[in-house]
Scaffold this motif. Structure first.
Motif, mmCIF file in Angstrom:
data_model
loop_
_atom_site.group_PDB
_atom_site.id
_atom_site.type_symbol
_atom_site.label_atom_id
_atom_site.label_comp_id
_atom_site.label_asym_id
_atom_site.label_seq_id
_atom_site.Cartn_x
_atom_site.Cartn_y
_atom_site.Cartn_z
ATOM 1 N N HIS A 332 15.052 37.504 101.331
ATOM 2 C CA HIS A 332 14.836 36.771 100.087
ATOM 3 C C HIS A 332 13.553 37.224 99.414
ATOM 4 C CE1 HIS A 332 13.876 33.274 97.450
ATOM 5 N NE2 HIS A 332 15.185 33.354 97.246
ATOM 6 N N GLU A 337 16.651 37.023 94.563
ATOM 7 C CA GLU A 337 16.972 35.721 93.990
ATOM 8 C C GLU A 337 17.466 35.857 92.554
ATOM 9 O OE1 GLU A 337 17.755 31.796 93.549
ATOM 10 O OE2 GLU A 337 17.330 32.868 95.414
ATOM 11 N N THR A 370 16.654 26.972 95.969
ATOM 12 C CA THR A 370 16.788 28.363 96.402
ATOM 13 C C THR A 370 16.879 28.466 97.925
ATOM 14 O OG1 THR A 370 14.402 28.749 96.509
ATOM 15 C CG2 THR A 370 15.501 29.196 94.406
#
Length: 401
Positions: A332, A337, A370
């Motif tokens: 990530h 993202e 997220t």
């Protein structure tokens, strides 16, 4: 003696399979090439039996099995096979063992790159959730084995010699967590066509237990709602939509026809694939990730469009699934993202899938969207735990299937 004649599986379009008659896939797994991880794929089998336990998502009065030599180096010589109702471990229910024939004979040779289907086998009282044990006996060396690597699969067992008729399981002294040469189980039954869940390790059920992958839970939910139908797991751990891998198998584009559209009776595909395409470029170079180019949202979207076109040409509906959050994982970054959000926006609003399911929202933490919600995170911040897989199954509106 192994005979040379081979009964080829007819790869008729899935849409040609009527929902009230003929064969429907009730279990399948995505085949991949042998790899160097700890399993039996590199060595294969010689003068050995391998017993594999699978959980059917639906049943019927007759079954058949499908054997794949997709990635073999030589013709696969199968000396014989049986199917039985599984009990505990490698044991099977006494009296349930049935021989499996191919074109009326026990022994077959499966050409490289091919798949064969057996004759019909009558196995009483087989229904959704039934575990069956399929035993393959190889009198000769198979060479490296076409297989499906571990995830949350059932068990496989290995025995010396011909142990097809063993009911106690005592002959099977070795256990493993992968499936070998066994590509599918079909049943003749009344009901709706099959649903194929197409994806990566999340679909494959990594970090949960056999029978608790989201496709398994979805099949149980459909049955409880009075809408029983087979739900197939076409997940492949580590898989990507756009690129192949020496360790994680063919790309989604490369295997979609074989693992979804060629499965007998499939009417709907549920596609959850793309997190590895997005995340792998954030990792250091490694043999299993090669090739590993940075990809764009547009490339992923074009890949989804190719799946949709191929499915619609075969009369199969496609349900698009948003990519769940993976904040906190090694892969990530701000870049990954942004890609996830761009792709998910297109899935939700593009209108090109026949229907959509929003796993991203269902699994996200309310304070940190997220990231996976803490109650759904298995601990690696990518794969759900059992509660997360259950939330995925419950997030699907069954009418879209």
């Amino acid at each position: 003696m192994v005979v040379a004649a081979v009964m080829q599986l007819s790869l008729t379009p899935a849409a040609a399979e009527g929902p009230l008659s003929g064969w429907r896939a009730v279990w399948m797994t995505a085949m991949q090439q042998p790899n160097v991880n700890p399993n039996w794929s590199q060595e294969g089998f010689a003068a050995e039996s391998v017993r594999q336990v699978v959980r059917l998502s639906a049943g019927g009065p007759k079954l058949r099995i499908r054997i794949s030599n997709q990635y073999g180096e030589r013709p696969l010589r199968l000396a014989g096979a049986t199917v039985a109702r599984a009990t505990q471990g490698a044991a099977v229910e006494p009296g349930s063992v049935r021989p499996v024939l191919f074109g009326g004979v026990e022994a077959i040779s499966v050409p490289v790159g091919s798949q064969v289907a057996s004759d019909a086998v009558a196995l009483p009282t087989v229904s959704g959730g039934t575990q069956v044990a399929i035993t393959l006996y190889f009198a000769e060396s198979t060479g490296p084995a076409t297989f499906h690597e571990y995830g949350a699969v059932g068990a496989s067992y290995r025995a010396a010699g011909d142990a097809r008729a063993d009911t106690s399981g005592a002959a099977y002294g070795e256990a493993g967590g992968s499936w070998y040469f066994l590509a599918g189980v079909d049943a003749i039954g009344v009901g709706a066509g099959s649903v194929a869940a197409f994806g990566d390790s999340t679909t494959n059920g990594f970090r949960t237990t056999p029978g608790l992958r989201y496709p398994d839970l979805l099949a149980a939910r459909l049955a409880a709602a009075g809408r029983p139908r087979p739900v197939l797991n076409a997940g492949l751990g580590g898989g990507r939509l756009l690129n192949d891998s020496n360790c994680f198998g063919e790309s989604g584009l490369g295997r979609f026809d074989r693992d979804v559209l060629d499965q007998p009776g499939v009417k709907t595909a549920v596609v959850l694939l793309g997190v590895n395409d997005i995340g792998y470029p954030e990792l250091p170079p490694a043999p299993c990730l090669t090739p590993n180019p940075e990809i764009t949202a547009e490339q992923l979207i074009d890949g989804y469009r190719a799946l949709i076109r191929d499915a619609h040409a075969r009369g199969v509906r496609v349900v698009g699934v948003t990519i769940p959050p993976f904040g906190g994982a090694e892969v990530h970054t701000e870049r990954s993202e942004r890609l996830r959000e761009a792709v998910n926006t297109w899935i939700r609003t593009g209108g090109e899938f026949d229907a959509t399911v929003d796993f991203a929202t269902a699994l996200a933490g309310p304070a940190h969207p997220t990231r996976l919600a803490s109650q759904y995170d298995s601990g690696d911040h990518v794969h759900p735990n059992e509660a997360g897989y259950r939330a995925m199954a419950e997030a699907i509106d069954v009418t879209v299937l």
